[in-house]
Design a protein around this motif. Structure first.
Motif, short mmCIF file in Angstrom:
data_model
loop_
_atom_site.label_atom_id
_atom_site.label_comp_id
_atom_site.label_asym_id
_atom_site.label_seq_id
_atom_site.Cartn_x
_atom_site.Cartn_y
_atom_site.Cartn_z
N ASN A 173 -47.22 78.53 75.00
CA ASN A 173 -48.41 77.98 74.33
C ASN A 173 -48.88 78.82 73.14
O ASN A 173 -50.02 78.73 72.72
N ARG A 174 -48.01 79.66 72.58
CA ARG A 174 -48.36 80.46 71.42
C ARG A 174 -48.29 79.61 70.15
O ARG A 174 -47.37 78.82 69.97
N LEU A 175 -49.27 79.80 69.26
CA LEU A 175 -49.26 79.11 67.98
C LEU A 175 -48.13 79.68 67.12
O LEU A 175 -48.09 80.87 66.85
N VAL A 176 -47.21 78.82 66.70
CA VAL A 176 -46.08 79.28 65.89
C VAL A 176 -46.11 78.73 64.47
O VAL A 176 -45.40 79.23 63.60
N GLY A 177 -46.92 77.70 64.21
CA GLY A 177 -46.98 77.15 62.86
C GLY A 177 -47.83 75.91 62.78
O GLY A 177 -48.60 75.59 63.68
N TYR A 178 -47.66 75.19 61.65
CA TYR A 178 -48.45 73.99 61.37
C TYR A 178 -47.56 72.93 60.75
O TYR A 178 -46.54 73.23 60.13
N ILE A 179 -47.98 71.69 60.90
CA ILE A 179 -47.33 70.58 60.19
C ILE A 179 -48.22 70.23 59.00
O ILE A 179 -49.41 69.97 59.16
N TYR A 180 -47.65 70.26 57.81
CA TYR A 180 -48.36 69.88 56.59
C TYR A 180 -47.75 68.60 56.03
O TYR A 180 -46.58 68.29 56.29
N ASP A 181 -48.51 67.87 55.23
CA ASP A 181 -48.00 66.65 54.62
C ASP A 181 -47.70 66.87 53.14
O ASP A 181 -47.91 66.00 52.31
#
Length: 125
Positions: free
Chosen positions: A79-87
């Motif tokens: 459950n570690r934050l590894v990144g983001y989805i950008y548009d």
């Protein structure tokens, strides 16, 4: 030569394919500093969590927005934050945008899966 990307926290293989990595010098409006960006990922390895913030942010050099919608990418194992989805990926059409101005809000763009390099353990296969 293929690379193996795993979570730095729990060591689980994230099944990220090197064939889908954007080149390091590829221009993105949200930037690409200290990150690795992919055009597609294996969704079974991640949890996705919508984020909707109301605050000013710079979308491009000459354009700023007030509402940022993005999706958090978390490791399915720890459950570690590894990144983001950008548009802000490549345009989905050849259209120059509304009134030929074209900030990312008016040109539909492919998603970009942006992983922070400090959250990945990258080894050569």
């Amino acid at each position: 030569m293929a690379s193996i990307y795993s979570c730095v926290e729990c060591g689980s293989n994230l099944n990220l394919n090197s064939a889908y990595v954007f080149p390091p010098d590829f221009y993105f409006e949200a930037g690409n500093k200290d990150s690795v960006s992919f055009s597609t990922v294996d969704a079974t390895k991640f949890k996705f969590e919508k984020e909707d913030k109301i605050r000013p942010f710079f979308e491009t050099l000459n354009y700023w927005g007030i509402q940022r919608k993005r999706t958090k990418i978390k490791c399915n194992s720890c459950n570690r934050l590894v990144g983001y989805i950008y548009d802000d990926g490549p345009p989905l059409t050849n259209s120059p945008g509304q009134f030929h101005m074209g900030p990312s809000q008016v040109i539909p763009r492919a998603p970009r899966y942006r992983f922070k390099t400090k959250t990945l353990r990258i080894t050569s296969a």
